[in-house]
Structure formats: C-alpha cells, structure tokens
Write a protein that holds these residues in place. Structure first.
Motif, mmCIF file in Angstrom:
data_model
loop_
_atom_site.group_PDB
_atom_site.id
_atom_site.type_symbol
_atom_site.label_atom_id
_atom_site.label_comp_id
_atom_site.label_asym_id
_atom_site.label_seq_id
_atom_site.Cartn_x
_atom_site.Cartn_y
_atom_site.Cartn_z
ATOM 1 N N GLN A 196 -7.895 6.834 0.571
ATOM 2 C CA GLN A 196 -6.454 7.019 0.753
ATOM 3 C C GLN A 196 -6.183 8.349 1.440
ATOM 4 O O GLN A 196 -6.741 9.388 1.074
ATOM 5 N N THR A 246 -8.450 13.341 1.057
ATOM 6 C CA THR A 246 -8.518 11.880 0.963
ATOM 7 C C THR A 246 -8.928 11.487 -0.450
ATOM 8 O O THR A 246 -9.525 12.274 -1.192
ATOM 9 N N ASP A 289 0.842 -1.196 0.000
ATOM 10 C CA ASP A 289 0.000 0.000 0.000
ATOM 11 C C ASP A 289 0.876 1.245 0.000
ATOM 12 O O ASP A 289 1.940 1.272 0.645
ATOM 13 N N TYR A 334 -5.071 3.798 4.463
ATOM 14 C CA TYR A 334 -6.407 3.894 3.870
ATOM 15 C C TYR A 334 -7.418 3.580 4.969
ATOM 16 O O TYR A 334 -7.228 2.627 5.731
ATOM 17 N N PHE A 392 -3.355 -0.662 -3.484
ATOM 18 C CA PHE A 392 -3.998 -1.047 -2.230
ATOM 19 C C PHE A 392 -4.384 -2.515 -2.315
ATOM 20 O O PHE A 392 -4.881 -2.979 -3.344
ATOM 21 N N ARG A 404 -12.932 2.578 0.006
ATOM 22 C CA ARG A 404 -11.658 2.925 0.636
ATOM 23 C C ARG A 404 -11.337 4.402 0.417
ATOM 24 O O ARG A 404 -11.754 5.014 -0.571
ATOM 25 N N GLU A 452 -4.734 6.973 -7.687
ATOM 26 C CA GLU A 452 -5.028 6.427 -6.361
ATOM 27 C C GLU A 452 -4.599 4.970 -6.342
ATOM 28 O O GLU A 452 -4.652 4.297 -7.374
#
Length: 551
Positions: free
Chosen positions: A182, A189, A154, A158, A288, A180, A285
């Motif tokens: 970030q 975010t 990652d 998150y 993850f 999710r 983004e």
C-alpha cells in the motif's frame, strides 16, 4: 553468486517482451489520457469479466497516464502484459503455451545461479534517488504511476506486481515473493506477507525481529518476465527464485547489490524501491480487493520506510490484474502451479496413474477446486492415493478434490459434474478430511487457521456403462465437413463431441447399429419379434443383458 562482465543478457526485459507482444498482435496501446486511479484497471478488467474467450485477452500499454489530482506521469504502465492469457505468458518465456510445462520442469530440475554485475552495468541503476533526493517532487513514490486496483473499495494505490526481495538475516538465503504494498506516503509503503501461504519473507521478518533489527528489503515493481513468473510461485524454502528464473530462460539472470540496503536485486529491473521493514511496529493496512474474490478488510501488517528509488531511464511500470478470477494474477500462477502439482503427484508421490491435474480458475482461484485425471485401468486404491496426495501438496490447496477418468475434460466443469452425477455414489465414493488450513480466504476475528475441511470425491468409473449417447466419431466428423462447406460459424468442439463405448456394449449391439445406418433396421425388428417374452414372466424395464453379456 559470481562476478560477470558487462555482457547484455539474452533473456527479454519488459520492453523487449512488449515488442514481441506487439509483433504477435497481443498488445493494445492506449495513447489517450487514462486516469490510473479510476479508469485503468476497470478498463482492462472488462476483458476478464466481459465474456471474451481467453485467447482474445491482450496486454495493454498506457502511455498517457494521469491521476485524480491532475498529475501526469512520464512512465508508461503495462497491464496484462505478463499473463492476460497463456499465449502472453508463453511469449515471456519464448515458447508456445504448450511448452510452458517443460520449461518449468527443466527450470526446477536445473536452476542456473545468477551472476553479479557492477552498478554501472545495471540498467536498474541508471537513475538513483536516495537521501535528500527523495524529498524532491516526483523522485519518490509520487513519481511512480501505481494504479488503484479496485476503485470504490481500495483505500490507496497498491503495487500489484510487488516482488519483495529479502535475505534471511543469518543464512543469507534470498526470497523473492509477490506481496501487495500500500502506498502510505511519498516514502512509506505497507507490506502484507500473506502468511497463510507460507511465504519466505515472513520467515525472514521473524528472524530479524528476534535479532531486534529491521529487515532490509527491495520492492521490485517491474522486472523481466521470468523474474515475475518465479516470484509469483510459492517455491520451497531456500530455493532462490532468481536461480529458477535463470533455469526458465536458459542463462544466468544478472543481479546487482541495491544502493542503500544489503539486498541483491535483478540488474535488469525497471523500477526498484529500496527500504527497511520495521520489526517493532505494525500498522493498519487495506481494504484491498483480493484474488479469493472478496475485499480483504483492514488488518495490521508491516510497514517499509523507503531509502531509495532506482530505475531505468526509460522505465515501464508493470501492474497486474488480480482480484476476482480469472485474472492476470490467476493465469500467472495457474500455468506454472499445475506443472508443480503434477510433478508432486508423479515424481514425489510416484503416482503413475495420474494423467493430468487441473486447478479450477474462474471465481474459485485455483486452490479450492482441484480435478485430477486418472488413467484408465487404475485400481480404486490408487485413485484414493492420488486424491489424498492432492490434498497433501499444500495445507490450503484442495477444498474439493475430484478424480475423473481420461475421457472427462478436467477443464470442463459440466463434464466433471456429469461424472460426479453418474460415476459415483456419494456415501461410498467421498471422504471428508478435517483440520485443514483455511488458506487464502476472507479472514475474520477469532478464526482458527485449521478450522477448514476438504472433501475427496472419486468420480471415476467403477463398472461398465453404456456408450455416450452421441453419434459415432466418423459421423460427427463427416457432418463437420458439411458444416464448414455451408460456411456456418467456426466450431470449438468440447468433449464429449462423439459417442464412444464405456464397456456395456457387445457384438450384437454393434451389428444392430450398423444395420440401422445401412437402412436395414426392419431386419432387426424381425429378430426382436422372435425374442418376445410373456408379461407373466417379465416386468417392463427389465434389462435384456446381464453383466456376463459384456465380458
């Protein structure tokens, strides 16, 4: 939505839920220093990847949280506290795990509209940081101990229990869904709408974009368990998750208007991040770790500018274990998604032949392998209706859909494969459906969303078969009494653990078996001697009985 006095709710908030878990010995409290960026999730992950039985998994509460920069956090972090196992999930609803199905069915049939309380009566507004407050150290996202879920892959912390609350810009309908987020800065975010799941927030975002407006949103990162459970499910568009939450707990959930955006949020939440999601730009983004078991690589997604952080004075941050299943994320979906699936088959599709439906959890993450258990005596045409109905529930659910009989435990893949191996003929008992949605899976450039397919497999009995080759039930039960008398290790029986008939059995065979356990097998030997045939007339391995002998 209606007004409400300052009455305290009867449903549990997160700290009351943790108290109940503590009383049931379902909570591990960790007071030693734990780094949220490198140690927290790997530690809890071990109970999902270390061979522990499901019932031995527990919730964790970390009270001495630090990060890799040496910062310490006053806010404790709960991980696994919502659904590390079904017992924890049931505790959040005040029922034994066996009562969860009924809770969900009742809630879906009888939602209870939330009631509005004033800001002064909302624990979620006991501490409010907005405007210039957010520029002070520890009063924006930097004050929330958000863990890194997959250290080493990652690219940031998150929020994993990320319940984004949005309203349809024109109808006002609310959606609460887990996406999710970030951490991109002290006041920024990300937001991944997971459009392959048909999430409501994405529909709201598209309408806001058409209107040329940002989408107001509130990110609830710690809420009463019932809110978490409903936000984790993909309910029908227009269904208010907070009303279903009320149905789960049997009373109205309390709501309050956010401080800086026109969004109604759970009044008893622990932490709420308010903001506006841009409809003008997208930002890179991820990576993850995702619940399909692979890292979701970098892609363009939404970004939210934070306008306020509100919380309780004694806030607890809730984080869930997701990624490779089984996980807390899969449990929180499975225990409610299976009742939703069963309801679809038996009520919407009117399939009385369905006894149960199970979504396989380990590694496959619920959606790819579905086992539907069919009642005995069901016609083959009804079995196929059940299989196709399973595939129709959601476009991305059911890559492999297998029908089995009631004597096959759908949670035991060994038994399922046994049925597939001996109760089906693949060229006659399978059907492939093309044009299926890829769904929640690793994405790649140029991917066609409808490029997947599904295989439907009828592994139910088509004809009578000989009995299962295990001792009869009464002999196994007696042997278990001796086992326990000898204080041997505790047993957890798996079906089949005793032999039973599948139709290819008759009175003559019953009598011979009874003679055997009585020591009278010589009598049978003499009878068989009288039935000898010539090798000129019969080949070895020729069956003695015909189908007529088992009617």
């Amino acid at each position: 939505m209606s007004s409400h006095d300052t009455d305290s709710p009867q449903y549990p908030d997160m700290r009351e839920h943790l108290d109940q878990l503590r009383e049931k010995d379902l909570l591990v409290e960790v007071d030693r220093e734990i780094n949220k960026d490198t140690e927290m999730h790997p530690l809890v992950r071990w109970q999902f990847r270390g061979g522990l039985p499901e019932e031995e998994r527990k919730a964790f509460l970390f009270t001495n949280v630090t990060d890799s920069l040496g910062n310490s956090f006053e806010t404790p972090v709960a991980v696994g506290a919502l659904a590390a196992n079904p017992a924890i999930y049931g505790t959040g609803l005040g029922v034994d795990p066996s009562g969860v199905n009924k809770k969900w069915n009742d809630a879906l049939d009888n939602p209870i509209e939330p009631v509005e309380v004033s800001s002064s009566d909302a624990p979620a507004h006991e501490v409010v940081y907005s405007g210039s407050d957010l520029d002070e150290e520890g009063q924006a996202l930097d004050g929330i101990p958000i863990p890194i879920s997959t250290p080493g892959f990652d690219n940031a912390p998150y929020t994993s229990m990320s319940a984004f609350v949005t309203h349809h810009p024109e109808t006002g309908n609310r959606n609460i869904g887990i996406y999710r987020a970030q951490v991109k800065g002290r006041k920024r975010t990300g937001m991944n709408p997971s459009i392959e799941w048909g999430k409501g927030a994405y529909e709201h975002w598209k309408v806001a974009k058409e209107r040329g407006e940002p989408l107001p949103a509130a990110l609830v990162v710690s809420a009463p368990p019932a809110v978490a459970y409903t936000s984790a499910q993909s309910l029908n568009f227009g269904v208010d998750e907070l009303a279903v939450s009320g149905g789960l707990v049997g009373e109205p959930m309390r709501e309050v208007e956010a401080k800086t955006v026109p969004v109604m949020v759970p009044a008893d939440a622990d932490i709420v991040i308010e903001g506006e999601i841009s409809t003008d730009v997208l930002e890179p983004e991820a990576p993850f770790g995702e619940s399909h078991g692979f890292i979701n690589n970098k892609e363009y997604n939404m970004v939210m500018d934070v306008t306020a952080v509100t919380k309780r004075r004694d806030a607890i941050h809730t984080s869930i274990i997701s990624q490779v299943t089984p996980s807390e994320s899969s449990v929180i979906k499975k225990v409610a998604l299976e009742p939703l699936f069963y309801k679809h088959l038996t009520e919407q599709c009117k399939l009385n032949c369905v006894a149960d439906v199970k979504l396989h959890e380990p590694l496959t993450n619920l959606r790819k392998l579905i086992i539907v258990q069919i009642k005995s005596g069901t016609k083959r045409s009804a079995v196929w209706r059940a299989l196709t109905a399973c595939a129709s529930f959601r476009a991305s659910h059911g890559k492999f859909v297998v029908a089995v009989d009631e004597d096959i435990d759908p949670d035991n893949l060994d038994a399922v494969f046994w049925a597939m191996g001996y109760r089906s003929t693949p060229h006659e008992d399978t059907q492939i459906i093309e044009g299926r949605s890829v769904g929640h899976a690793p994405r790649h450039e140029g991917q066609d969303e409808s490029s997947d397919s599904a295989i439907l497999w009828d592994a139910t009995l088509k004809r009578k078969l000989p009995p299962i080759s295990l001792p009869k039930k009464e002999y196994m039960e007696h042997a278990r009494e001796i086992w326990n008398e000898l204080e041997l290790p505790e047993l957890s029986p798996e079906m089949p653990w005793y032999g039973y008939s599948l139709g290819e059995w008759n009175d003559q065979l019953v009598e011979e078996a009874e003679r055997a356990v009585e020591g009278r097998y010589y009598e049978t030997g003499e009878e068989l001697k009288d039935r000898q045939v010539s090798t000129d007339d019969v080949e070895p391995n020729t069956p003695v009985f015909s189908d007529e002998d088992f009617k």
